[in-house]
Write an enzyme that holds these catalytic residues in place. Sequence first.
Site, PDB file in Angstrom:
ATOM      1  N   SER A  39       0.695  -1.278   0.086  1.00  0.00           N
ATOM      2  CA  SER A  39       0.300  -0.180   0.299  1.00  0.00           C
ATOM      3  C   SER A  39       0.439   1.019  -0.182  1.00  0.00           C
ATOM      4  O   SER A  39      -0.016   2.934  -0.579  1.00  0.00           O
ATOM      5  CB  SER A  39      -0.538   0.132   0.978  1.00  0.00           C
ATOM      6  OG  SER A  39      -0.625  -0.004   2.403  1.00  0.00           O
ATOM      7  N   LYS A  77       0.337   4.157   6.833  1.00  0.00           N
ATOM      8  CA  LYS A  77      -0.063   5.391   5.466  1.00  0.00           C
ATOM      9  C   LYS A  77       0.358   6.468   6.008  1.00  0.00           C
ATOM     10  O   LYS A  77       1.560   7.026   6.638  1.00  0.00           O
ATOM     11  CB  LYS A  77      -1.535   5.210   5.334  1.00  0.00           C
ATOM     12  CG  LYS A  77      -2.320   3.523   6.028  1.00  0.00           C
ATOM     13  CD  LYS A  77      -1.978   3.651   4.696  1.00  0.00           C
ATOM     14  CE  LYS A  77      -3.053   1.830   4.460  1.00  0.00           C
ATOM     15  NZ  LYS A  77      -2.431   1.022   3.960  1.00  0.00           N
TER      16      LYS A  77
END
Length: 181
Positions: A39, A77
């Site tokens: 990700s 993230k």
Amino acid sequence: MSNPKSEWLSWIKSILFALIISFIIHTFLFSPYIVKGESMSPTLEEGNKLIVNKMKNIKRFDIVVFHAPDSNEVYVKRVIGLPGDTVEMKNDVLYINGVAYKEPYLNKLKKQYSYLNRFTGDFTLKEITGKEKVPDGKVFVLGDNRLRSNDSRRFGFIDEKDIIGSAVFRAWPLQKIGVMH
């Protein structure tokens, strides 16, 4: 000649002191984290080893490690929206509080997927979360690999209390070792 009992006691004290210092550093200051998944590619790759600063002073675009709101996992993230911010993606341009931001960390993947009309789909906070602004005590996060990231577009805001810390140093692989920007 030295006393063997005194020598052993000295070693035990030194080892206990080292363990206590190590525990304090790991619990309150820094901890290791191993990246899982794609990700955050290409910024971070599967298996990268990071040092996470637990002294929370989170800023926009910091890479953070946090307890996932939708599983028992830990995610990594990039912070996009801070409390009070509006966030919008329009025509592959990120707008925060109405100001367009460049995202140079996406350039490599955007080139790789140049055949796509858009790398990141259009959205507003209101469409995703029902809120106009990021609420107090929360942040909005996105993965750099927007095509393969489970992030705030799916699970909404992150509670600041769930943030373990920000990635400050990459310790592995050796060719990419260094301070995180």
